[in-house]
Write a protein that holds these residues in place. Structure first.
Motif, short mmCIF file in Angstrom:
data_model
loop_
_atom_site.label_atom_id
_atom_site.label_comp_id
_atom_site.label_asym_id
_atom_site.label_seq_id
_atom_site.Cartn_x
_atom_site.Cartn_y
_atom_site.Cartn_z
N LYS A 103 -1.12 6.41 37.00
CA LYS A 103 -2.14 5.82 36.13
C LYS A 103 -2.06 6.48 34.76
CE LYS A 103 -5.69 3.21 35.52
NZ LYS A 103 -5.45 1.85 35.21
N VAL A 104 -1.86 5.67 33.70
CA VAL A 104 -1.79 6.17 32.34
C VAL A 104 -3.14 5.86 31.68
CG1 VAL A 104 -0.64 5.93 30.12
CG2 VAL A 104 0.68 5.80 32.23
N SER A 105 -3.62 6.79 30.90
CA SER A 105 -4.93 6.61 30.29
C SER A 105 -4.90 5.48 29.26
CB SER A 105 -5.38 7.90 29.63
OG SER A 105 -4.65 8.12 28.45
N GLN A 106 -6.04 4.85 29.10
CA GLN A 106 -6.19 3.77 28.12
C GLN A 106 -5.94 4.30 26.72
OE1 GLN A 106 -6.51 0.59 28.75
NE2 GLN A 106 -6.68 0.00 26.61
N MET A 107 -6.30 5.57 26.49
CA MET A 107 -6.11 6.17 25.18
C MET A 107 -4.62 6.27 24.83
SD MET A 107 -8.28 9.42 24.04
CE MET A 107 -7.42 10.65 23.15
N LEU A 108 -3.80 6.65 25.80
CA LEU A 108 -2.36 6.72 25.58
C LEU A 108 -1.79 5.33 25.34
CD1 LEU A 108 0.24 8.35 25.46
CD2 LEU A 108 0.40 8.15 27.94
N GLN A 109 -2.27 4.37 26.09
CA GLN A 109 -1.84 2.98 25.93
C GLN A 109 -2.11 2.51 24.50
OE1 GLN A 109 -0.47 0.66 27.99
NE2 GLN A 109 -1.06 -1.26 27.08
N GLU A 110 -3.30 2.75 23.99
CA GLU A 110 -3.68 2.33 22.65
C GLU A 110 -2.88 3.08 21.57
OE1 GLU A 110 -7.91 2.77 22.34
OE2 GLU A 110 -8.29 1.18 23.82
N ALA A 111 -2.61 4.36 21.82
CA ALA A 111 -1.83 5.14 20.85
C ALA A 111 -0.42 4.58 20.70
CB ALA A 111 -1.78 6.60 21.27
N VAL A 112 0.21 4.27 21.83
CA VAL A 112 1.57 3.69 21.77
C VAL A 112 1.52 2.32 21.10
CG1 VAL A 112 3.48 2.84 23.17
CG2 VAL A 112 2.37 4.99 23.78
N GLN A 113 0.51 1.54 21.44
CA GLN A 113 0.36 0.22 20.85
C GLN A 113 0.15 0.30 19.34
OE1 GLN A 113 -2.54 -1.82 23.20
NE2 GLN A 113 -2.17 -3.78 22.22
N ASN A 114 -0.70 1.21 18.87
CA ASN A 114 -0.96 1.38 17.44
C ASN A 114 0.29 1.85 16.70
OD1 ASN A 114 -3.61 0.50 17.49
ND2 ASN A 114 -4.43 2.54 17.89
N GLN A 115 1.01 2.78 17.30
CA GLN A 115 2.26 3.25 16.68
C GLN A 115 3.23 2.09 16.50
OE1 GLN A 115 4.22 5.97 15.59
NE2 GLN A 115 2.18 6.76 15.13
N LEU A 116 3.37 1.31 17.55
CA LEU A 116 4.30 0.19 17.49
C LEU A 116 3.84 -0.85 16.47
CD1 LEU A 116 6.93 -0.63 18.69
CD2 LEU A 116 5.71 -1.73 20.55
N ARG A 117 2.54 -1.12 16.43
CA ARG A 117 2.01 -2.09 15.46
C ARG A 117 2.35 -1.65 14.04
NH1 ARG A 117 -3.25 -2.97 16.99
NH2 ARG A 117 -3.85 -0.99 16.08
N HIS A 118 2.24 -0.35 13.77
CA HIS A 118 2.58 0.17 12.44
C HIS A 118 4.04 -0.12 12.09
CE1 HIS A 118 2.92 2.90 9.05
NE2 HIS A 118 3.96 3.45 9.65
N TRP A 119 4.93 0.02 13.04
CA TRP A 119 6.35 -0.13 12.76
C TRP A 119 6.81 -1.58 12.74
CZ3 TRP A 119 9.58 3.30 10.75
CH2 TRP A 119 9.14 4.61 10.71
N VAL A 120 6.18 -2.45 13.52
CA VAL A 120 6.62 -3.85 13.51
C VAL A 120 5.81 -4.69 12.54
CG1 VAL A 120 7.52 -3.78 15.86
CG2 VAL A 120 5.17 -4.55 15.48
N GLY A 121 4.67 -4.17 12.07
CA GLY A 121 3.88 -4.87 11.07
C GLY A 121 3.12 -6.07 11.60
N PRO A 162 0.40 -7.43 15.12
CA PRO A 162 -0.33 -7.00 16.32
C PRO A 162 0.61 -6.96 17.53
CG PRO A 162 -1.52 -8.75 15.18
CD PRO A 162 -0.18 -8.63 14.52
N VAL A 163 0.42 -5.98 18.37
CA VAL A 163 1.27 -5.80 19.54
C VAL A 163 0.42 -6.03 20.79
CG1 VAL A 163 2.68 -4.14 20.82
CG2 VAL A 163 2.73 -4.15 18.32
N PRO A 164 0.92 -6.84 21.71
CA PRO A 164 0.14 -7.07 22.94
C PRO A 164 0.09 -5.79 23.78
CG PRO A 164 2.30 -8.06 23.15
CD PRO A 164 2.19 -7.55 21.74
N ASP A 165 -0.76 -5.79 24.79
CA ASP A 165 -0.82 -4.64 25.69
C ASP A 165 0.58 -4.33 26.20
OD1 ASP A 165 -3.53 -4.36 25.40
OD2 ASP A 165 -4.01 -5.58 27.17
N ILE A 166 0.85 -3.07 26.29
CA ILE A 166 2.18 -2.67 26.75
C ILE A 166 2.18 -2.73 28.27
CG2 ILE A 166 3.86 -0.81 26.79
CD1 ILE A 166 2.80 -0.01 24.03
N SER A 167 2.84 -3.79 28.73
CA SER A 167 2.94 -4.00 30.17
C SER A 167 4.26 -4.70 30.47
CB SER A 167 1.77 -4.86 30.66
OG SER A 167 1.88 -6.17 30.14
N HIS A 168 4.57 -4.72 31.74
CA HIS A 168 5.81 -5.37 32.16
C HIS A 168 5.80 -6.86 31.80
CE1 HIS A 168 9.49 -6.04 34.14
NE2 HIS A 168 9.02 -6.54 35.26
#
Length: 174
Positions: free
Chosen positions: A79-97, A99-105
């Motif tokens: 189980k990964v925390s929601q906070m870690l999920q959002e951090a990865v998502q925000n980092q990726l959003r910054h780089w791709v410019g 919105p990034v969907p939830d990081i899931s399979h």
């Protein structure tokens, strides 16, 4: 029939005018052309720096891709925390410019497309900078040719002017 040569003082005056013209041409025209070349070389260096930054961004996006894959793997194993999920998502959003969907399979294909699009945009920018540098190099080459032409003209004017000045001395001896 006797050929009449111009007065010696006229030859000296023309020779001096040609020498002054050569000096003015080299000090004004050649300095301006050299300044133009320097500006073009600065633009070229800025483009090189931008190319390097863009390549670094492409590589960073690749690391982000790896982080997403590791994150998805971690989601399945623990189980990964929601906070870690959002951090990865925000980092990726910054780089791709975008919105990034939830990081899931389920969203992995969409996330990979976003990363690919961002990398392609950076590669396109690199190509543009590279082509601009080629254009700058061609302009610098043409300016260098122009400088060489002006230097040759200046040298000719100086030599011809000196020849006219010396002709005064030759006119006295005859």
């Amino acid at each position: 029939m006797m050929v009449r040569l111009p007065q010696p003082w006229l030859l000296v005056l023309i020779g001096l005018i040609l020498n002054v013209l050569a000096i003015v041409m080299s000090s004004i025209v050649l300095d301006k052309l050299s300044e133009d070349i320097e500006k073009l070389n600065e633009s070229k260096q800025q483009n090189q720096y931008s190319i390097q930054l863009a390549w670094n961004s492409v590589e960073t996006l690749e690391r982000k891709r790896e982080a997403v894959l590791l994150h998805i793997q971690a989601v399945y194993t623990e189980k990964v925390s929601q906070m870690l999920q959002e951090a990865v998502q925000n980092q990726l959003r910054h780089w791709v410019g975008q919105p990034v969907p939830d990081i899931s399979h389920d969203n992995l294909g969409q996330i990979m497309r976003l990363i690919n699009q961002a990398q392609q945009g950076l590669r396109d920018r690199i190509d543009d900078y590279y082509l601009e540098n080629l254009s700058i190099s061609e302009r610098v080459l043409k300016l260098n040719e122009k400088i060489a032409w002006y230097k040759n003209i200046g040298l000719f004017l100086q030599v011809f002017g000196l020849a006219l000045i010396l002709a005064r001395d030759l006119a006295r001896k005859h």
